[in-house]
Design a protein around this motif. Structure first.
Motif, PDB file in Angstrom:
ATOM      1  N   GLY A  76       0.829  -1.201   0.000  1.00 27.60           N
ATOM      2  CA  GLY A  76       0.000   0.000   0.000  1.00 27.60           C
ATOM      3  C   GLY A  76       0.859   1.243   0.000  1.00 27.60           C
ATOM      4  O   GLY A  76       1.740   1.398  -0.832  1.00 27.60           O
ATOM      5  N   SER A  77       0.642   2.111   0.977  1.00 31.56           N
ATOM      6  CA  SER A  77       1.386   3.369   1.042  1.00 31.56           C
ATOM      7  C   SER A  77       2.489   3.346   2.098  1.00 31.56           C
ATOM      8  O   SER A  77       3.109   4.366   2.372  1.00 31.56           O
ATOM      9  CB  SER A  77       0.424   4.527   1.342  1.00 31.56           C
ATOM     10  OG  SER A  77      -0.218   4.300   2.582  1.00 31.56           O
ATOM     11  N   ALA A  78       2.749   2.182   2.713  1.00 25.81           N
ATOM     12  CA  ALA A  78       3.760   2.080   3.766  1.00 25.81           C
ATOM     13  C   ALA A  78       4.921   1.208   3.307  1.00 25.81           C
ATOM     14  O   ALA A  78       4.757   0.335   2.458  1.00 25.81           O
ATOM     15  CB  ALA A  78       3.153   1.500   5.037  1.00 25.81           C
ATOM     16  N   SER A  85       6.500  -7.421  14.653  1.00 26.32           N
ATOM     17  CA  SER A  85       5.086  -7.067  14.824  1.00 26.32           C
ATOM     18  C   SER A  85       4.853  -5.580  14.556  1.00 26.32           C
ATOM     19  O   SER A  85       3.837  -5.198  13.977  1.00 26.32           O
ATOM     20  CB  SER A  85       4.590  -7.457  16.215  1.00 26.32           C
ATOM     21  OG  SER A  85       5.370  -6.850  17.216  1.00 26.32           O
ATOM     22  N   GLU A  86       5.816  -4.735  14.912  1.00 28.92           N
ATOM     23  CA  GLU A  86       5.678  -3.295  14.643  1.00 28.92           C
ATOM     24  C   GLU A  86       5.733  -3.011  13.141  1.00 28.92           C
ATOM     25  O   GLU A  86       4.959  -2.202  12.619  1.00 28.92           O
ATOM     26  CB  GLU A  86       6.762  -2.515  15.374  1.00 28.92           C
ATOM     27  CG  GLU A  86       6.631  -1.014  15.208  1.00 28.92           C
ATOM     28  CD  GLU A  86       7.660  -0.229  16.009  1.00 28.92           C
ATOM     29  OE1 GLU A  86       7.920   0.925  15.641  1.00 28.92           O
ATOM     30  OE2 GLU A  86       8.194  -0.766  16.997  1.00 28.92           O
ATOM     31  N   GLN A  87       6.645  -3.670  12.426  1.00 26.91           N
ATOM     32  CA  GLN A  87       6.725  -3.493  10.980  1.00 26.91           C
ATOM     33  C   GLN A  87       5.451  -4.002  10.309  1.00 26.91           C
ATOM     34  O   GLN A  87       4.921  -3.360   9.409  1.00 26.91           O
ATOM     35  CB  GLN A  87       7.931  -4.232  10.408  1.00 26.91           C
ATOM     36  CG  GLN A  87       9.256  -3.601  10.746  1.00 26.91           C
ATOM     37  CD  GLN A  87      10.400  -4.444  10.215  1.00 26.91           C
ATOM     38  OE1 GLN A  87      10.457  -5.649  10.397  1.00 26.91           O
ATOM     39  NE2 GLN A  87      11.331  -3.779   9.543  1.00 26.91           N
ATOM     40  N   VAL A 105       0.277  -3.075   7.513  1.00 29.50           N
ATOM     41  CA  VAL A 105      -1.155  -3.403   7.465  1.00 29.50           C
ATOM     42  C   VAL A 105      -2.002  -2.196   7.857  1.00 29.50           C
ATOM     43  O   VAL A 105      -3.186  -2.153   7.559  1.00 29.50           O
ATOM     44  CB  VAL A 105      -1.445  -4.630   8.359  1.00 29.50           C
ATOM     45  CG1 VAL A 105      -2.918  -4.970   8.422  1.00 29.50           C
ATOM     46  CG2 VAL A 105      -0.672  -5.842   7.855  1.00 29.50           C
ATOM     47  N   GLY A 106      -1.374  -1.198   8.501  1.00 26.52           N
ATOM     48  CA  GLY A 106      -2.117  -0.012   8.929  1.00 26.52           C
ATOM     49  C   GLY A 106      -2.880  -0.232  10.211  1.00 26.52           C
ATOM     50  O   GLY A 106      -3.986   0.259  10.387  1.00 26.52           O
ATOM     51  N   GLU A 164      -2.873 -10.487   5.688  1.00 28.67           N
ATOM     52  CA  GLU A 164      -3.561  -9.604   6.639  1.00 28.67           C
ATOM     53  C   GLU A 164      -3.857  -8.247   6.012  1.00 28.67           C
ATOM     54  O   GLU A 164      -4.890  -7.639   6.273  1.00 28.67           O
ATOM     55  CB  GLU A 164      -2.733  -9.425   7.916  1.00 28.67           C
ATOM     56  CG  GLU A 164      -2.700 -10.641   8.805  1.00 28.67           C
ATOM     57  CD  GLU A 164      -4.073 -11.026   9.333  1.00 28.67           C
ATOM     58  OE1 GLU A 164      -4.800 -10.151   9.839  1.00 28.67           O
ATOM     59  OE2 GLU A 164      -4.416 -12.221   9.249  1.00 28.67           O
ATOM     60  N   PHE A 165      -2.935  -7.766   5.180  1.00 31.17           N
ATOM     61  CA  PHE A 165      -3.146  -6.502   4.483  1.00 31.17           C
ATOM     62  C   PHE A 165      -4.412  -6.578   3.618  1.00 31.17           C
ATOM     63  O   PHE A 165      -5.246  -5.690   3.649  1.00 31.17           O
ATOM     64  CB  PHE A 165      -1.924  -6.180   3.625  1.00 31.17           C
ATOM     65  CG  PHE A 165      -2.098  -4.976   2.747  1.00 31.17           C
ATOM     66  CD1 PHE A 165      -1.963  -3.694   3.252  1.00 31.17           C
ATOM     67  CD2 PHE A 165      -2.404  -5.125   1.396  1.00 31.17           C
ATOM     68  CE1 PHE A 165      -2.126  -2.579   2.433  1.00 31.17           C
ATOM     69  CE2 PHE A 165      -2.566  -4.010   0.571  1.00 31.17           C
ATOM     70  CZ  PHE A 165      -2.426  -2.739   1.095  1.00 31.17           C
TER      71      PHE A 165
END
Length: 122
Positions: free
Chosen positions: A43-45, A69-71, A76-77, A116-117
């Motif tokens: 996406g945008s990340a 998990s943070e990444q 995934v937003g 998940e995204f």
């Protein structure tokens, strides 16, 4: 008589090396150092690859990037306390260095993060 001086940086680097060796021995996970990783974008990340999987899950060497998990939350937003409830490939637990010291974290395969995204997009 004085011995060699051990700095906090030396202790941290030693512990990071021990974590990386343990991840390799127990899970066939390699820590990516320096500029040797890949940029992972969904996406945008985007995040920088810091770990990769060299295990054989039944189809040859995996070679997938692993996301903390943070990444994964960034891609995934989702909030930082994000986790994938049922990853198709089990997450790998490692200790990561954060601003709060060494914290237990989970590494997710990129394919599970992508799944998940797409769930979040529906």
């Amino acid at each position: 008589m004085s011995g060699p001086t051990v700095t906090l940086n030396d202790l941290i680097e030693t512990h990071l090396t021990e974590i990386a060796e343990d991840a390799w021995e127990n899970h066939r996970v390699i820590r990516i150092t320096g500029d040797n990783g890949r940029i992972i974008q969904l996406g945008s990340a985007a995040v920088w690859e810091r770990w990769t999987c060299e295990a054989d899950h039944g189809d040859g060497l995996c070679d997938e990037p692993l996301m903390t998990s943070e990444q994964a939350a960034t891609l995934v937003g989702q909030p930082v306390d994000f986790s994938i409830p049922e990853p198709s490939i089990p997450a790998v637990e490692v200790h990561g260095l954060t601003e709060h010291g060494f914290q237990l974290d989970e590494l997710y395969h990129l394919s599970d993060v992508v799944a998940e995204f797409w769930k979040a997009q529906v």
